[in-house]
Design an enzyme around this catalytic site. Structure first.
Site, mmCIF file in Angstrom:
data_model
loop_
_atom_site.group_PDB
_atom_site.id
_atom_site.type_symbol
_atom_site.label_atom_id
_atom_site.label_comp_id
_atom_site.label_asym_id
_atom_site.label_seq_id
_atom_site.Cartn_x
_atom_site.Cartn_y
_atom_site.Cartn_z
ATOM 1 N N LYS A 133 -9.413 -26.535 42.753
ATOM 2 C CA LYS A 133 -10.467 -27.555 42.686
ATOM 3 C C LYS A 133 -9.844 -28.851 43.204
ATOM 4 C CE LYS A 133 -12.224 -30.703 40.853
ATOM 5 N NZ LYS A 133 -12.411 -31.997 41.526
ATOM 6 N N GLY A 184 -2.917 -35.549 38.120
ATOM 7 C CA GLY A 184 -3.911 -36.613 38.072
ATOM 8 C C GLY A 184 -3.627 -37.546 36.910
ATOM 9 N N SER A 185 -4.684 -38.086 36.321
ATOM 10 C CA SER A 185 -4.522 -39.091 35.268
ATOM 11 C C SER A 185 -4.197 -38.438 33.921
ATOM 12 C CB SER A 185 -5.815 -39.898 35.136
ATOM 13 O OG SER A 185 -6.871 -39.033 34.749
ATOM 14 N N GLY A 214 -5.826 -35.033 32.397
ATOM 15 C CA GLY A 214 -4.834 -33.988 32.103
ATOM 16 C C GLY A 214 -4.930 -33.515 30.668
ATOM 17 N N GLU A 253 1.130 -32.932 35.699
ATOM 18 C CA GLU A 253 1.872 -33.975 36.419
ATOM 19 C C GLU A 253 0.957 -35.188 36.459
ATOM 20 O OE1 GLU A 253 2.965 -36.476 38.458
ATOM 21 O OE2 GLU A 253 2.681 -35.317 40.310
ATOM 22 N N CYS A 296 2.211 -40.944 42.467
ATOM 23 C CA CYS A 296 2.609 -40.802 41.063
ATOM 24 C C CYS A 296 4.033 -41.290 40.851
ATOM 25 C CB CYS A 296 2.442 -39.364 40.609
ATOM 26 S SG CYS A 296 3.036 -38.170 41.788
ATOM 27 N N GLU A 333 -0.017 -47.553 34.725
ATOM 28 C CA GLU A 333 0.011 -47.136 36.126
ATOM 29 C C GLU A 333 -1.126 -47.858 36.863
ATOM 30 O OE1 GLU A 333 -0.908 -42.935 37.169
ATOM 31 O OE2 GLU A 333 0.957 -43.025 38.306
#
Ligand code: NAD
Length: 477
Positions: A172, A225-226, A230, A247, A281, A380
């Site tokens: 996806k 992703g975030s 996650g 991750e 990231c 972040e």
């Protein structure tokens, strides 16, 4: 142009027929549509993957998978320019970065082609009337949720490792950037990947992504992703006991001691925050500098920031646009909080006069004397914003470096060998680079984090362990 889902080596619209608009970040203009998949589309993809896993794909030998991935690697390399152009327009990456990403996806296929038939188990010493061995087996059907910042690279590092290990995959991609992955799927089918080994359903996170993580037919999920998304993926996967690799980004420090080779460090420090417009990231988004060289470093780095050019991806600037209006808004809100706190903007890059008006541009910003506990030094940002923080002692540097919820990558710049090792061991981080940063992309280097940066490792040989499950066989004779 309307792009469809790739299921069982065929193209399908979403079952509802719905689509999502695709925008060019350099102009803000819509130029294509993708399928808006729902749970039924995901279910069809998972069933195609299961059929492949239990059929032709599941019966391939490691050597056959190796040869197939090698053919794919060559085909991807042949199509490098096509892939780079798709990726650059879809994500806003400057062309030279998009070319590097296209080269990386081919390299991932090559690396995992080489690794596919070298995934050994072990024998275990046990009483003499036993022989005990371990074998590594694929999970079965793996789900891969990919973000928009490095679609080709993040797809390559997880999907090719998973295929090499013998799994069938359902991917996806992010709703903001998936066109390059659909092209890779087409190339994979062309070089002979059996139907169902690789399936791609585009769509929204809350719909297609959530359906994939909740699907009981998914045996492992790899998510990048975030932290928020996650966590939701991990919760959904827990309901059907699927292991997860997460991750989730970072707030990675670059630490400059006064005995560092500043000349060598500064271009690397700059690149680590402006590459991909800071939407990386592992971006080096905090710069910790020892007090004795702080003023000099800020002055010299300011010159480098001021010399950067931000503009349309096709013009190959130093810094392209951000991915979308929401991301631009997010970065601006962080800059607004710098303003409110009276944090000094030491330098800004230059926005090209001919950058199209509708694009999502943010020129690089260097912030000086950022308090280590301010959100600019804790959260972040995912934009080209570097927070510089002075420190006095090694102990203080370590304390500041470790004092965020993240732990992904760290860069340490010093010529003192003992300090290099002390810092490397004490720092809370999945990767540590001494007198360099990022090590040229590091396809071979295990990558992943701790804390809110996630868990599990991708890249390198280590990734293959994550995409397999270990079976112990004890024979009494
Ligand atoms: P996101 O985490 O929402 O999206 C990443 C991927 O997850 C996309 O494919 C998305 O569709 C999917 N997703 C989202 N919600 C989901 C859910 N509930 N279940 C399953 N899949 C889901 O990231 P975003 O909203 O695009 O960006 C927000 C922030 O996340 C960024 O500002 C940045 O800080 C961070 N981010 C980090 C990375 C990274 O590489 N670590 C990548 C992208 C974004």
């Amino acid at each position: 142009m309307i792009y469809q889902n790739f299921i069982g080596n065929q193209w399908f619209s979403a079952l509802t027929g719905e689509t999502i608009a695709v925008y060019d970040p350099s102009t803000g203009q819509e130029y294509a549509e993708i399928a808006r998949s729902g749970a039924s589309d995901i279910d069809a993809a998972v069933r195609a993957a299961r059929t492949a896993y239990e059929g032709a794909w599941g019966k391939t030998s490691p050597a056959e998978r190796s040869r197939l991935l090698l053919r794919l690697s060559v085909a991807l390399q042949d199509q490098l320019e096509v892939l780079a152009q798709i990726e650059s327009r879809d994500t806003g990456k400057p062309m030279k970065q998009a070319r590097a990403d296209a080269a990386a996806v081919a390299r991932y296929a090559e690396f995992y082609a080489g690794a596919a038939d070298k995934l050994h188990g072990a024998t275990i010493p046990y009483p003499r009337d036993y022989t005990v061995m371990t074998v590594r087996e694929p999970h079965g059907v793996t789900g891969h949720i990919v973000p928009w910042n490095y679609p080709l690279q993040i797809f390559g590092r997880s999907v090719f490792a998973s295929l090499a290990a013998g799994n069938a995959c359902v991917v996806k991609p992010a709703e903001d950037a998936c066109l390059s992955l659909l092209k890779v799927a087409e190339i994979a089918a062309d070089v002979g990947l059996p139907a169902g080994a690789l399936n791609i359903c585009t769509g929204l996170g809350a719909e297609a992504g959530a359906a994939l993580s909740a699907h009981a037919g998914i045996d492992h999920i790899s998510f990048t992703g975030s932290p928020q998304a996650g966590q939701q993926v991990a919760i959904a996967a827990a309901a059907h006991f699927a292991p997860v690799t997460l991750e989730l980004g970072g707030k990675s420090p670059q630490i400059l001691f006064s005995d560092a080779d500043i000349e060598a460090a500064l271009p690397v420090v700059l690149n680590a925050i402006i590459q991909n417009a800071g939407q990386t990231c592992s971006a080096g988004s905090r710069l910790l500098v020892q007090r004795a060289i702080y003023a000099d470093v800020i002055a010299r780095l300011s010159e480098l920031f001021q010399a950067t050019r931000t503009g349309a991806a096709s013009d190959d600037p130093d810094c392209g646009p951000l991915i979308n209006a929401r991301q631009l808004e997010r970065v601006r809100s962080f800059l607004g909080s710098a303003d409110e706190a009276g944090i000094l903007v030491a330098a800004r890059g230059v926005l090209d006069a001919n950058a199209p008006g509708g694009g999502y541009y943010q020129a690089p910003v260097l912030l000086a004397d950022v308090p280590p506990d301010h959100r600019l030094a804790q959260e972040e940002i995912f934009g080209p914003v570097l927070s510089a923080i002075p420190f006095e002692t090694e102990a203080q540097a370590l304390h500041i470096a470790n004092n965020t919820p993240f732990g992904l990558v760290a860069g340490i710049w010093t010529s003192d060998g003992a300090r290099q090792l002390r810092m490397a061991r004490a720092i809370r981080s999945g990767q540590v680079f001494i007198n360099n940063y990022g090590a040229g992309g590091g396809v071979e280097l295990p990558f992943g984090g701790t804390g809110q940066s996630g868990y599990g490792r991708e890249k390198g040989f280590e990734a293959l362990y994550g995409f397999t499950t270990l079976k112990t066989i004890a024979i009494r004779h």
